[in-house]
Design a protein around this motif. Structure first.
Motif, PDB file in Angstrom:
ATOM      1  N   ALA A 176       0.847  -1.199   0.000  1.00  0.00           N
ATOM      2  CA  ALA A 176       0.000   0.000   0.000  1.00  0.00           C
ATOM      3  C   ALA A 176       0.880   1.246   0.000  1.00  0.00           C
ATOM      4  CB  ALA A 176      -0.910  -0.006   1.223  1.00  0.00           C
ATOM      5  N   PRO A 177       0.483   2.284  -0.732  1.00  0.00           N
ATOM      6  CA  PRO A 177       1.293   3.512  -0.748  1.00  0.00           C
ATOM      7  C   PRO A 177       1.306   4.194   0.621  1.00  0.00           C
ATOM      8  CG  PRO A 177      -0.720   3.808  -2.021  1.00  0.00           C
ATOM      9  CD  PRO A 177      -0.680   2.378  -1.601  1.00  0.00           C
ATOM     10  N   VAL A 178       2.445   4.797   0.949  1.00  0.00           N
ATOM     11  CA  VAL A 178       2.591   5.503   2.222  1.00  0.00           C
ATOM     12  C   VAL A 178       2.999   6.943   1.949  1.00  0.00           C
ATOM     13  CG1 VAL A 178       3.213   3.445   3.506  1.00  0.00           C
ATOM     14  CG2 VAL A 178       4.995   4.814   2.502  1.00  0.00           C
ATOM     15  N   ASP A 179       2.749   7.791   2.923  1.00  0.00           N
ATOM     16  CA  ASP A 179       3.146   9.194   2.868  1.00  0.00           C
ATOM     17  C   ASP A 179       4.505   9.311   3.561  1.00  0.00           C
ATOM     18  OD1 ASP A 179       3.380  11.913   2.828  1.00  0.00           O
ATOM     19  OD2 ASP A 179       1.629  12.309   4.079  1.00  0.00           O
ATOM     20  N   PHE A 180       5.543   9.582   2.794  1.00  0.00           N
ATOM     21  CA  PHE A 180       6.899   9.613   3.344  1.00  0.00           C
ATOM     22  C   PHE A 180       7.138  10.835   4.231  1.00  0.00           C
ATOM     23  CE2 PHE A 180       7.599   6.570  -0.080  1.00  0.00           C
ATOM     24  CZ  PHE A 180       8.320   5.611   0.601  1.00  0.00           C
ATOM     25  N   ILE A 229      10.611   8.519   9.780  1.00  0.00           N
ATOM     26  CA  ILE A 229      10.991   7.212  10.294  1.00  0.00           C
ATOM     27  C   ILE A 229      10.044   6.731  11.379  1.00  0.00           C
ATOM     28  CG2 ILE A 229      12.632   8.117  11.982  1.00  0.00           C
ATOM     29  CD1 ILE A 229      13.062   4.943   9.835  1.00  0.00           C
ATOM     30  N   ASN A 230       9.516   7.643  12.174  1.00  0.00           N
ATOM     31  CA  ASN A 230       8.589   7.239  13.236  1.00  0.00           C
ATOM     32  C   ASN A 230       7.296   6.692  12.660  1.00  0.00           C
ATOM     33  OD1 ASN A 230      10.368   8.007  15.250  1.00  0.00           O
ATOM     34  ND2 ASN A 230       9.573  10.089  15.326  1.00  0.00           N
ATOM     35  N   GLY A 231       6.776   7.331  11.629  1.00  0.00           N
ATOM     36  CA  GLY A 231       5.551   6.854  10.994  1.00  0.00           C
ATOM     37  C   GLY A 231       5.740   5.537  10.277  1.00  0.00           C
ATOM     38  N   LEU A 232       6.897   5.373   9.632  1.00  0.00           N
ATOM     39  CA  LEU A 232       7.165   4.120   8.932  1.00  0.00           C
ATOM     40  C   LEU A 232       7.373   2.967   9.910  1.00  0.00           C
ATOM     41  CD1 LEU A 232       9.509   5.411   6.096  1.00  0.00           C
ATOM     42  CD2 LEU A 232       7.069   4.853   5.942  1.00  0.00           C
ATOM     43  N   SER A 233       8.037   3.228  11.016  1.00  0.00           N
ATOM     44  CA  SER A 233       8.212   2.168  12.017  1.00  0.00           C
ATOM     45  C   SER A 233       6.873   1.802  12.657  1.00  0.00           C
ATOM     46  CB  SER A 233       9.228   2.579  13.081  1.00  0.00           C
ATOM     47  OG  SER A 233       8.779   3.698  13.805  1.00  0.00           O
ATOM     48  N   PHE A 252      13.187  -3.219  14.370  1.00  0.00           N
ATOM     49  CA  PHE A 252      14.595  -3.298  14.718  1.00  0.00           C
ATOM     50  C   PHE A 252      15.219  -4.643  14.344  1.00  0.00           C
ATOM     51  CE2 PHE A 252      12.724  -0.219  17.674  1.00  0.00           C
ATOM     52  CZ  PHE A 252      13.483   0.886  17.322  1.00  0.00           C
ATOM     53  N   SER A 253      14.475  -5.478  13.635  1.00  0.00           N
ATOM     54  CA  SER A 253      15.019  -6.768  13.217  1.00  0.00           C
ATOM     55  C   SER A 253      16.004  -6.565  12.066  1.00  0.00           C
ATOM     56  CB  SER A 253      13.882  -7.697  12.775  1.00  0.00           C
ATOM     57  OG  SER A 253      13.252  -7.175  11.624  1.00  0.00           O
ATOM     58  N   GLU A 254      16.759  -7.594  11.764  1.00  0.00           N
ATOM     59  CA  GLU A 254      17.753  -7.539  10.687  1.00  0.00           C
ATOM     60  C   GLU A 254      17.086  -7.794   9.339  1.00  0.00           C
ATOM     61  OE1 GLU A 254      21.055  -6.860  10.701  1.00  0.00           O
ATOM     62  OE2 GLU A 254      20.895  -6.295  12.804  1.00  0.00           O
ATOM     63  N   ALA A 255      16.049  -7.033   9.039  1.00  0.00           N
ATOM     64  CA  ALA A 255      15.307  -7.189   7.789  1.00  0.00           C
ATOM     65  C   ALA A 255      15.294  -5.855   7.055  1.00  0.00           C
ATOM     66  CB  ALA A 255      13.878  -7.641   8.073  1.00  0.00           C
ATOM     67  N   LEU A 256      14.985  -5.922   5.782  1.00  0.00           N
ATOM     68  CA  LEU A 256      14.868  -4.733   4.953  1.00  0.00           C
ATOM     69  C   LEU A 256      13.394  -4.500   4.669  1.00  0.00           C
ATOM     70  CD1 LEU A 256      16.247  -2.545   3.189  1.00  0.00           C
ATOM     71  CD2 LEU A 256      16.232  -4.223   1.344  1.00  0.00           C
ATOM     72  N   PHE A 257      12.901  -3.302   4.971  1.00  0.00           N
ATOM     73  CA  PHE A 257      11.507  -2.947   4.756  1.00  0.00           C
ATOM     74  C   PHE A 257      11.442  -1.968   3.585  1.00  0.00           C
ATOM     75  CE2 PHE A 257      11.955  -4.018   9.213  1.00  0.00           C
ATOM     76  CZ  PHE A 257      10.961  -4.977   9.365  1.00  0.00           C
ATOM     77  N   VAL A 258      10.606  -2.284   2.598  1.00  0.00           N
ATOM     78  CA  VAL A 258      10.495  -1.477   1.389  1.00  0.00           C
ATOM     79  C   VAL A 258       9.107  -0.868   1.333  1.00  0.00           C
ATOM     80  CG1 VAL A 258      10.635  -1.492  -1.128  1.00  0.00           C
ATOM     81  CG2 VAL A 258      12.122  -2.997   0.211  1.00  0.00           C
ATOM     82  N   PHE A 259       9.071   0.452   1.106  1.00  0.00           N
ATOM     83  CA  PHE A 259       7.819   1.190   1.002  1.00  0.00           C
ATOM     84  C   PHE A 259       7.790   1.920  -0.347  1.00  0.00           C
ATOM     85  CE2 PHE A 259       8.955   0.954   5.465  1.00  0.00           C
ATOM     86  CZ  PHE A 259       7.779   0.541   6.045  1.00  0.00           C
ATOM     87  N   CYS A 260       6.585   2.290  -0.771  1.00  0.00           N
ATOM     88  CA  CYS A 260       6.465   3.078  -2.007  1.00  0.00           C
ATOM     89  C   CYS A 260       5.393   4.150  -1.812  1.00  0.00           C
ATOM     90  CB  CYS A 260       6.134   2.184  -3.189  1.00  0.00           C
ATOM     91  SG  CYS A 260       4.589   1.318  -3.043  1.00  0.00           S
ATOM     92  N   ASN A 261       5.421   5.161  -2.684  1.00  0.00           N
ATOM     93  CA  ASN A 261       4.407   6.195  -2.632  1.00  0.00           C
ATOM     94  C   ASN A 261       3.341   5.906  -3.695  1.00  0.00           C
ATOM     95  OD1 ASN A 261       5.667   6.872  -5.001  1.00  0.00           O
ATOM     96  ND2 ASN A 261       6.418   8.843  -4.321  1.00  0.00           N
TER      97      ASN A 261
END
Length: 51
Positions: free
Chosen positions: A15-19, A23-27, A39-48
């Motif tokens: 789902a699109p997010v508002d950047f 960082i607080n909103g994305l977390s 805080f896990s050793e993973a990569l989180f990908v977001f899009c607008n």
């Protein structure tokens, strides 16, 4: 913050997010919507909206 990490786990939030949330909103999205630990050793990908 590590820029390039060796990770085998990548999560895509489709789902699109508002950047402007920063960082607080994305977390918060990672914790509440995806039920994951930001805080896990993973990569989180977001899009607008325009991807």
């Amino acid at each position: 913050m590590k820029m390039f990490i060796d990770t085998s786990v990548i999560y895509l939030h489709k789902a699109p997010v508002d950047f402007r949330k920063g960082i607080n909103g994305l977390s918060f999205i990672v914790e509440q919507n995806m039920n994951l630990n930001p805080f896990s050793e993973a990569l989180f990908v977001f899009c607008n909206r325009t991807r």
